[in-house]
Design a protein around this motif. Structure first.
Motif, PDB file in Angstrom:
ATOM      1  N   GLU A  45       0.832  -1.197   0.000  1.00  0.00           N
ATOM      2  CA  GLU A  45       0.000   0.000   0.000  1.00  0.00           C
ATOM      3  C   GLU A  45       0.873   1.255   0.000  1.00  0.00           C
ATOM      4  O   GLU A  45       0.577   2.225  -0.700  1.00  0.00           O
ATOM      5  CB  GLU A  45      -0.925  -0.003   1.224  1.00  0.00           C
ATOM      6  N   THR A  46       1.948   1.234   0.778  1.00  0.00           N
ATOM      7  CA  THR A  46       2.864   2.370   0.807  1.00  0.00           C
ATOM      8  C   THR A  46       3.488   2.583  -0.571  1.00  0.00           C
ATOM      9  O   THR A  46       3.556   3.699  -1.076  1.00  0.00           O
ATOM     10  CB  THR A  46       3.973   2.125   1.855  1.00  0.00           C
ATOM     11  N   HIS A  47       3.934   1.500  -1.168  1.00  0.00           N
ATOM     12  CA  HIS A  47       4.544   1.581  -2.497  1.00  0.00           C
ATOM     13  C   HIS A  47       3.524   2.083  -3.522  1.00  0.00           C
ATOM     14  O   HIS A  47       3.850   2.905  -4.396  1.00  0.00           O
ATOM     15  CB  HIS A  47       5.087   0.216  -2.909  1.00  0.00           C
ATOM     16  N   LEU A  48       2.269   1.629  -3.422  1.00  0.00           N
ATOM     17  CA  LEU A  48       1.226   2.054  -4.348  1.00  0.00           C
ATOM     18  C   LEU A  48       0.960   3.541  -4.211  1.00  0.00           C
ATOM     19  O   LEU A  48       0.842   4.254  -5.213  1.00  0.00           O
ATOM     20  CB  LEU A  48      -0.057   1.256  -4.105  1.00  0.00           C
ATOM     21  N   SER A  49       0.897   4.040  -2.991  1.00  0.00           N
ATOM     22  CA  SER A  49       0.641   5.476  -2.816  1.00  0.00           C
ATOM     23  C   SER A  49       1.802   6.301  -3.368  1.00  0.00           C
ATOM     24  O   SER A  49       1.599   7.335  -4.008  1.00  0.00           O
ATOM     25  CB  SER A  49       0.382   5.810  -1.345  1.00  0.00           C
ATOM     26  N   THR A  50       3.031   5.836  -3.159  1.00  0.00           N
ATOM     27  CA  THR A  50       4.195   6.528  -3.705  1.00  0.00           C
ATOM     28  C   THR A  50       4.146   6.520  -5.232  1.00  0.00           C
ATOM     29  O   THR A  50       4.382   7.539  -5.885  1.00  0.00           O
ATOM     30  CB  THR A  50       5.491   5.858  -3.223  1.00  0.00           C
ATOM     31  N   THR A  51       3.808   5.385  -5.793  1.00  0.00           N
ATOM     32  CA  THR A  51       3.733   5.253  -7.248  1.00  0.00           C
ATOM     33  C   THR A  51       2.632   6.143  -7.816  1.00  0.00           C
ATOM     34  O   THR A  51       2.817   6.787  -8.858  1.00  0.00           O
ATOM     35  CB  THR A  51       3.484   3.779  -7.640  1.00  0.00           C
ATOM     36  N   GLN A  55       3.135   9.087 -10.436  1.00  0.00           N
ATOM     37  CA  GLN A  55       2.397   9.076 -11.702  1.00  0.00           C
ATOM     38  C   GLN A  55       1.710  10.423 -11.933  1.00  0.00           C
ATOM     39  O   GLN A  55       1.690  10.943 -13.053  1.00  0.00           O
ATOM     40  CB  GLN A  55       1.352   7.947 -11.708  1.00  0.00           C
ATOM     41  N   ARG A  56       1.152  11.005 -10.861  1.00  0.00           N
ATOM     42  CA  ARG A  56       0.523  12.316 -10.995  1.00  0.00           C
ATOM     43  C   ARG A  56       1.557  13.365 -11.416  1.00  0.00           C
ATOM     44  O   ARG A  56       1.276  14.229 -12.247  1.00  0.00           O
ATOM     45  CB  ARG A  56      -0.163  12.711  -9.688  1.00  0.00           C
ATOM     46  N   LEU A  57       2.770  13.280 -10.828  1.00  0.00           N
ATOM     47  CA  LEU A  57       3.827  14.212 -11.222  1.00  0.00           C
ATOM     48  C   LEU A  57       4.210  14.048 -12.693  1.00  0.00           C
ATOM     49  O   LEU A  57       4.377  15.022 -13.428  1.00  0.00           O
ATOM     50  CB  LEU A  57       5.063  14.023 -10.347  1.00  0.00           C
ATOM     51  N   VAL A  58       4.338  12.808 -13.120  1.00  0.00           N
ATOM     52  CA  VAL A  58       4.699  12.533 -14.514  1.00  0.00           C
ATOM     53  C   VAL A  58       3.607  13.077 -15.443  1.00  0.00           C
ATOM     54  O   VAL A  58       3.903  13.697 -16.478  1.00  0.00           O
ATOM     55  CB  VAL A  58       4.921  11.020 -14.732  1.00  0.00           C
ATOM     56  N   ASP A  59       2.354  12.855 -15.093  1.00  0.00           N
ATOM     57  CA  ASP A  59       1.257  13.349 -15.920  1.00  0.00           C
ATOM     58  C   ASP A  59       1.290  14.871 -15.999  1.00  0.00           C
ATOM     59  O   ASP A  59       1.065  15.459 -17.075  1.00  0.00           O
ATOM     60  CB  ASP A  59      -0.093  12.886 -15.354  1.00  0.00           C
ATOM     61  N   LYS A  60       1.564  15.520 -14.872  1.00  0.00           N
ATOM     62  CA  LYS A  60       1.617  16.980 -14.856  1.00  0.00           C
ATOM     63  C   LYS A  60       2.715  17.477 -15.783  1.00  0.00           C
ATOM     64  O   LYS A  60       2.501  18.373 -16.606  1.00  0.00           O
ATOM     65  CB  LYS A  60       1.874  17.469 -13.434  1.00  0.00           C
TER      66      LYS A  60
END
Length: 170
Positions: A45-51, A55-60
């Protein structure tokens, strides 16, 4: 209201005790596995939240870069690029002609050269086989010299023991 059970003999008591012990061990083992799985779930879950955050940063940044590219790609920029590429193509063409003029002719391969190379290859193969035979003699020995000596001493001691045993048997 529970009625106490009468246990007839020691064998039955032992089997109940054994069953209870087994159940306790199984319960503890299952509990350990459950704790381990909870820990793994937490890490995932921690890894998923980090990912998700990454991903949001990459999309931005993708959106920002696409907007910049759209702004830059106008007719003037495209025309300049076209001229630059044409100029570079001419330069590369000149360099290629110069290189082709300076290159020597390809050497011709003759049958005698081929036979000589074949002989050289056979000689090298024979040398390689001889070296492999030498190396094969050391197969199984440790790479450390001291360890090899220790192993040799042990083998000699074992040989002496076997020799003494044979003499006693005769």
């Amino acid at each position: 209201m529970s009625v106490p059970m009468k246990i007839g003999n020691a064998h039955t008591q032992h089997s109940f005790s054994s069953a209870i012990t087994t159940l306790s061990e199984n319960h503890l083992s299952a509990q350990r596995r459950l704790n381990h799985l909870k820990h793994i779930e937490f890490e995932l879950e921690t890894h998923l939240s980090t990912t998700n955050f990454e991903q949001r940063l990459v999309d931005k940044w993708d959106r920002v870069l696409e907007e910049q590219e759209k702004e830059e790609e106008n007719a003037v920029t495209i025309e300049r690029r076209k001229e630059d590429l044409a100029r570079k193509a001419k330069e590369y063409h000149k360099e290629l002609k110069a290189l082709l003029k300076t290159m020597p002719e390809a050497p011709r391969i003759t049958v005698t050269r081929l036979k000589e190379q074949e002989k050289k290859n056979k000689n090298k193969l024979q040398e390689l086989q001889a070296k492999r035979l030498k190396i094969k003699a050391f197969n199984g020995l440790p790479p450390n010299l001291e360890l090899a000596r220790c192993e040799l001493r042990q083998a000699q001691q074992e040989l002496e023991k076997l020799t003494h045993l044979r003499e006693r048997l005769l």
